[in-house]
Write a protein that holds these residues in place. Structure first.
Motif, PDB file in Angstrom:
ATOM      1  N   THR A   1       1.038  -0.582   0.024  1.00 26.54           N
ATOM      2  CA  THR A   1       0.232   0.106   0.271  1.00 26.54           C
ATOM      3  C   THR A   1       0.737   0.989  -0.151  1.00 26.54           C
ATOM      4  O   THR A   1       1.982   1.240   0.606  1.00 26.54           O
ATOM      5  CB  THR A   1      -0.809   0.502   1.129  1.00 26.54           C
ATOM      6  N   ASN A   2      -0.024   2.160  -0.576  1.00 26.12           N
ATOM      7  CA  ASN A   2       0.591   4.023  -0.163  1.00 26.12           C
ATOM      8  C   ASN A   2      -0.649   4.563  -0.752  1.00 26.12           C
ATOM      9  O   ASN A   2      -1.082   4.726  -1.496  1.00 26.12           O
ATOM     10  CB  ASN A   2       2.163   4.093  -1.304  1.00 26.12           C
ATOM     11  N   GLN A   3      -0.381   6.085   0.411  1.00 27.37           N
ATOM     12  CA  GLN A   3      -1.125   6.681   0.127  1.00 27.37           C
ATOM     13  C   GLN A   3      -2.639   5.468   0.585  1.00 27.37           C
ATOM     14  O   GLN A   3      -2.973   4.577   1.375  1.00 27.37           O
ATOM     15  CB  GLN A   3      -1.149   7.503  -0.505  1.00 27.37           C
ATOM     16  N   LYS A   4      -3.463   6.383  -0.083  1.00 24.97           N
ATOM     17  CA  LYS A   4      -5.257   5.653  -0.769  1.00 24.97           C
ATOM     18  C   LYS A   4      -4.959   4.489  -1.510  1.00 24.97           C
ATOM     19  O   LYS A   4      -5.806   3.973  -2.025  1.00 24.97           O
ATOM     20  CB  LYS A   4      -6.363   6.610  -0.999  1.00 24.97           C
ATOM     21  N   SER A   5      -3.968   3.965  -1.872  1.00 25.66           N
ATOM     22  CA  SER A   5      -3.702   3.169  -3.114  1.00 25.66           C
ATOM     23  C   SER A   5      -3.060   2.012  -2.552  1.00 25.66           C
ATOM     24  O   SER A   5      -2.414   1.301  -1.345  1.00 25.66           O
ATOM     25  CB  SER A   5      -2.438   3.848  -4.365  1.00 25.66           C
ATOM     26  N   VAL A   6      -4.164   1.019  -3.063  1.00 24.44           N
ATOM     27  CA  VAL A   6      -3.148  -0.801  -3.655  1.00 24.44           C
ATOM     28  C   VAL A   6      -2.562  -1.125  -4.467  1.00 24.44           C
ATOM     29  O   VAL A   6      -3.258  -1.146  -5.893  1.00 24.44           O
ATOM     30  CB  VAL A   6      -3.787  -1.320  -3.124  1.00 24.44           C
ATOM     31  N   ILE A   7      -1.173  -1.414  -4.401  1.00 24.54           N
ATOM     32  CA  ILE A   7      -0.479  -1.113  -5.277  1.00 24.54           C
ATOM     33  C   ILE A   7       0.104  -3.263  -5.783  1.00 24.54           C
ATOM     34  O   ILE A   7       0.560  -3.602  -5.033  1.00 24.54           O
ATOM     35  CB  ILE A   7       1.093  -0.829  -5.249  1.00 24.54           C
ATOM     36  N   ILE A   8      -0.386  -3.399  -7.439  1.00 21.23           N
ATOM     37  CA  ILE A   8       0.028  -4.826  -7.209  1.00 21.23           C
ATOM     38  C   ILE A   8       0.549  -4.701  -8.158  1.00 21.23           C
ATOM     39  O   ILE A   8       0.723  -4.457  -9.472  1.00 21.23           O
ATOM     40  CB  ILE A   8      -1.619  -5.879  -7.295  1.00 21.23           C
ATOM     41  N   ARG A   9       1.552  -5.738  -8.036  1.00 21.82           N
ATOM     42  CA  ARG A   9       2.819  -6.110  -9.042  1.00 21.82           C
ATOM     43  C   ARG A   9       3.283  -7.017  -9.298  1.00 21.82           C
ATOM     44  O   ARG A   9       2.928  -7.804  -8.873  1.00 21.82           O
ATOM     45  CB  ARG A   9       4.603  -5.427  -8.747  1.00 21.82           C
ATOM     46  N   ASN A  10       3.277  -7.598 -10.704  1.00 21.50           N
ATOM     47  CA  ASN A  10       3.713  -9.101 -11.519  1.00 21.50           C
ATOM     48  C   ASN A  10       5.187  -9.505 -10.401  1.00 21.50           C
ATOM     49  O   ASN A  10       6.268  -8.581 -10.874  1.00 21.50           O
ATOM     50  CB  ASN A  10       4.249  -8.939 -12.828  1.00 21.50           C
ATOM     51  N   ILE A  11       5.189 -10.652  -9.355  1.00 24.44           N
ATOM     52  CA  ILE A  11       6.307 -10.214  -9.026  1.00 24.44           C
ATOM     53  C   ILE A  11       7.499 -11.193  -9.712  1.00 24.44           C
ATOM     54  O   ILE A  11       8.395 -11.317  -9.582  1.00 24.44           O
ATOM     55  CB  ILE A  11       6.352 -11.563  -8.150  1.00 24.44           C
ATOM     56  N   ASP A  12       7.669 -11.560 -11.216  1.00 24.88           N
ATOM     57  CA  ASP A  12       8.516 -11.854 -12.043  1.00 24.88           C
ATOM     58  C   ASP A  12       8.723 -10.575 -13.278  1.00 24.88           C
ATOM     59  O   ASP A  12       9.776 -10.212 -12.689  1.00 24.88           O
ATOM     60  CB  ASP A  12       8.085 -12.878 -12.866  1.00 24.88           C
ATOM     61  N   ASN A  13       7.369  -9.774 -12.858  1.00 26.64           N
ATOM     62  CA  ASN A  13       8.586  -8.016 -14.136  1.00 26.64           C
ATOM     63  C   ASN A  13       7.604  -7.504 -13.334  1.00 26.64           C
ATOM     64  O   ASN A  13       5.798  -7.076 -13.816  1.00 26.64           O
ATOM     65  CB  ASN A  13       7.123  -8.905 -15.120  1.00 26.64           C
ATOM     66  N   PRO A  14       7.854  -6.909 -12.360  1.00 24.09           N
ATOM     67  CA  PRO A  14       7.283  -5.615 -11.572  1.00 24.09           C
ATOM     68  C   PRO A  14       7.190  -4.564 -12.369  1.00 24.09           C
ATOM     69  O   PRO A  14       6.192  -3.765 -11.963  1.00 24.09           O
ATOM     70  CB  PRO A  14       8.182  -5.665 -10.017  1.00 24.09           C
ATOM     71  N   GLU A  15       7.066  -4.609 -13.321  1.00 25.15           N
ATOM     72  CA  GLU A  15       7.086  -3.109 -14.359  1.00 25.15           C
ATOM     73  C   GLU A  15       5.719  -3.344 -14.427  1.00 25.15           C
ATOM     74  O   GLU A  15       4.882  -2.389 -14.681  1.00 25.15           O
ATOM     75  CB  GLU A  15       7.471  -3.218 -15.659  1.00 25.15           C
ATOM     76  N   ILE A  16       4.898  -4.414 -14.215  1.00 30.10           N
ATOM     77  CA  ILE A  16       3.434  -5.255 -14.863  1.00 30.10           C
ATOM     78  C   ILE A  16       2.951  -4.893 -13.362  1.00 30.10           C
ATOM     79  O   ILE A  16       3.406  -5.239 -12.175  1.00 30.10           O
ATOM     80  CB  ILE A  16       3.338  -6.264 -15.658  1.00 30.10           C
ATOM     81  N   ALA A  17       2.043  -3.387 -13.635  1.00 33.15           N
ATOM     82  CA  ALA A  17       1.340  -3.412 -12.167  1.00 33.15           C
ATOM     83  C   ALA A  17      -0.305  -2.743 -12.580  1.00 33.15           C
ATOM     84  O   ALA A  17      -0.863  -2.547 -13.751  1.00 33.15           O
ATOM     85  CB  ALA A  17       2.148  -2.029 -11.478  1.00 33.15           C
ATOM     86  N   ASP A  18      -0.803  -2.619 -11.675  1.00 28.84           N
ATOM     87  CA  ASP A  18      -1.843  -2.408 -11.712  1.00 28.84           C
ATOM     88  C   ASP A  18      -2.407  -1.743  -9.805  1.00 28.84           C
ATOM     89  O   ASP A  18      -1.839  -1.775  -9.028  1.00 28.84           O
ATOM     90  CB  ASP A  18      -3.162  -4.290 -11.282  1.00 28.84           C
ATOM     91  N   ILE A  19      -2.952  -1.000  -9.945  1.00 27.39           N
ATOM     92  CA  ILE A  19      -3.356  -0.173  -8.748  1.00 27.39           C
ATOM     93  C   ILE A  19      -4.703  -0.096  -8.269  1.00 27.39           C
ATOM     94  O   ILE A  19      -5.200   0.404  -9.425  1.00 27.39           O
ATOM     95  CB  ILE A  19      -2.924   1.580  -9.173  1.00 27.39           C
ATOM     96  N   TYR A  20      -5.279  -0.108  -7.307  1.00 27.63           N
ATOM     97  CA  TYR A  20      -6.653  -0.014  -6.535  1.00 27.63           C
ATOM     98  C   TYR A  20      -6.365   1.420  -6.040  1.00 27.63           C
ATOM     99  O   TYR A  20      -5.724   1.562  -4.609  1.00 27.63           O
ATOM    100  CB  TYR A  20      -7.138  -1.099  -5.326  1.00 27.63           C
ATOM    101  N   THR A  21      -7.480   2.535  -6.332  1.00 30.74           N
ATOM    102  CA  THR A  21      -7.639   3.759  -5.523  1.00 30.74           C
ATOM    103  C   THR A  21      -9.439   3.771  -4.814  1.00 30.74           C
ATOM    104  O   THR A  21     -10.107   4.892  -5.190  1.00 30.74           O
ATOM    105  CB  THR A  21      -6.756   4.481  -6.512  1.00 30.74           C
ATOM    106  N   GLU A  22      -9.784   2.857  -4.350  1.00 32.39           N
ATOM    107  CA  GLU A  22     -11.378   3.056  -4.333  1.00 32.39           C
ATOM    108  C   GLU A  22     -11.435   3.623  -2.584  1.00 32.39           C
ATOM    109  O   GLU A  22     -12.241   3.932  -2.323  1.00 32.39           O
ATOM    110  CB  GLU A  22     -12.131   2.002  -4.272  1.00 32.39           C
TER     111      GLU A  22
END
Length: 545
Positions: A35-56
């Motif tokens: 987590t960071n501030q109001k976000s949950v960060i989801i990252r691919n562990i093999d390729n962490p440049e692939i990311a998704d962000i949950y901001t609800e």
């Protein structure tokens, strides 16, 4: 003119000294999250440049954990609210929302059947930082600020052993993570700047990962997922640990953990690079194609990086709240104390032009630099200068003021000469402005939410007003095609405007959901970069109809 989010360069975990940071693991072994501030960060562990962000979440999120099924994530925030949401769809649809209590949610644990969650609140400040069950449930481990790790029987709670005898670490232990394969190995992270891999049966550390000697090398979190061993440093960096070389991680994920305040781009040999500066003085450079990133070596700004631009000498020119203007060689990527210019007042904006000229807007001052040296200064002005832009051809400096006027100056060798002013009914206090790459137009953002474009050839007369923002626009950038420009505002919207048709506009809503847009820049005619206080950098593909 549709848009598509093509890349997300995610923020780092937001960490706090002396507080454990939870890394959540995907039971399918594909992703990890934090987590960071109001976000949950989801990252691919093999390729962490692939990311998704949950901001609800409406408040800062403290922890997020996958359900054992992998189909849901539970996240908890500082208000005591927990949200359970779907992982299988891009929209992350909300399944349930609860308010178990008022106050910060510190940790979450799912039942094995993914039907229940246990929530840990703020509670009393005691020694225990982390409690984790082994995958088979036969054991659980507790770690505390006293440097101890205790292993207990998972059924009756009886103590099996204390790892390392009197102390497992010489500093507080902030996190533990079990091997996903068995209940015989455990990973631990400590404020003593080490991570240890434990053999439970032998009660010994089989590997000690030395993470450094700096205070920012304290380890606040860890995760064991598939063959990956991860840890989180006080710097926010995420380390991929190497059992074959415990003194050097396989890779280190860098980026920003604090609000991004400035952004610019550079293209060299068809390679696009993005530069971003944050509230804590940190500057990062990103490979726009791969997302790989790094920081400059040496000591740089000690406070917020307020503005950055690229000059024609391959230097990143930055100004910060530490009253410094810095010129950093982008090839060497190393700060140099000799290329630092100390201002007499706090700088807020910087602009560069040909011939080695730099104009710095400070509180109550306009400062002209030539070849990194102060050569002229206006002070005791009858208005408050806010921002500046230098015409691409050189010679003319536009300064936007709080007096709803754009002031034009000419560069006369080592001085600035006041020429004239630009006024318009659509202008109010100026917040940002930029010349088009061909120098034909000047676009100005005002506090009244209006963007006004003036033609240079006709003497900046009869500006064209562009309307659309619901709140003031904070940043502006011209496309290399000179026919479109983009603005970002306090309303969280990005608008893309067409110069010759004020009715042909396009907006990107919720570009950084729940946050305003404070920086934008074009990589090319069809790729726009944005950033915001969420500490993330996003790339958008723009297609014109």
């Amino acid at each position: 003119m549709p848009h598509e989010l093509c890349k997300v360069f995610a923020s780092l975990p937001l960490v706090e000294r002396g507080v454990s940071k939870v890394l959540g693991g995907d039971p399918k072994g594909i992703n990890f999250l934090y987590t960071n501030q109001k976000s949950v960060i989801i990252r691919n562990i093999d390729n962490p440049e692939i990311a998704d962000i949950y901001t609800e979440h409406a408040h800062h999120v403290q922890v997020a954990q996958y359900a054992p099924s992998g189909y849901y994530i539970a996240s908890g925030d500082i208000s005591g609210k927990i949200r359970i949401w779907d992982t299988t769809q891009k929209e992350h649809l909300l399944k349930y929302e609860y308010q178990p209590f008022a106050g910060t949610i510190k940790d979450i644990c799912w039942s094995g059947d993914s039907q229940k969650v246990a929530i840990v609140g703020q509670g009393k400040q005691i020694f225990v930082n982390c409690v984790r069950y082994s995958p088979d449930g036969t054991k659980f481990a507790s770690a505390g600020t006293d440097g101890q790790i205790f292993i207990y029987d998972g059924k009756d709670g009886s103590q099996i052993c204390a790892l390392g005898g009197d102390r497992a670490h010489s500093g507080g232990v902030y996190a533990v993570s079990w091997s996903p394969e068995n209940s015989m190995h455990l990973l631990s992270a400590s404020g003593d700047k080490t991570v240890k891999l434990w053999d439970i049966e032998a009660n010994s550390a089989v590997t000690t990962f030395n993470m450094g000697s700096d205070g920012m090398d304290q380890q606040l979190g860890c995760l064991w997922q598939k063959n990956h061993l991860l840890s989180v440093s006080l710097s926010g960096y995420i380390n991929y640990l190497d059992k074959a070389n415990p003194n050097k991680p396989l890779r280190v994920l860098k980026g920003h953990s604090k609000s991004i305040q400035s952004l610019t781009v550079r293209t060299c040999d068809e390679k696009h690079v993005i530069y971003s500066g944050s509230h804590d003085g940190h500057i990062n450079d990103w490979n726009a194609q791969t997302g790989e990133n790094d920081t400059f070596a040496g000591k740089g700004h000690t406070n917020q990086v307020s503005c950055m631009v690229v000059n024609d000498s391959n230097e990143l020119v930055t100004c910060g709240m530490d009253d410094d203007v810095r010129f950093t060689n982008m090839i060497k990527k190393e700060y140099n104390a000799e290329d630092r210019v100390k201002m007499d007042a706090q700088p807020t904006s910087v602009a560069v032009g040909p011939g080695g000229y730099t104009v710095v807007i400070c509180i109550g001052q306009i400062v002209l630099l030539k070849d990194k040296k102060k050569v002229f200064m206006f002070e005791n002005l009858d208005y408050d200068p806010r921002c500046a832009a230098i015409h691409p051809g050189g010679g003319t400096v536009a300064v936007g003021g709080n007096d709803s006027i754009v002031h034009l100056y000419s560069i006369q060798e080592n001085t600035l000469q006041k020429d004239c002013v630009i006024t318009s009914e659509s202008l109010e206090a100026v917040l940002a402005m930029a010349y088009s790459p061909d120098g034909a137009n000047l676009a100005v953002c005002s506090e009244n939410k209006v963007i006004t474009v003036f033609g240079v050839a006709d003497g900046y007369k009869d500006g064209s007003a562009f309307y659309g923002h619901h709140a003031k626009a904070l940043c502006i950038s011209w496309s290399p095609d000179n026919q479109h420009f983009a603005t970002g505002g306090m309303d969280g919207l990005i608008f893309i405007w067409t110069l010759n048709d004020r009715n042909k506009i396009f907006k990107i809503p919720d570009a950084h959901r729940l946050y305003h847009i404070n920086c934008i820049a074009w990589l090319d005619e069809h790729t726009l970069v944005s950033s915001s206080p969420d500490a993330c950098v996003k790339q958008w593909t723009i297609t014109y109809n």
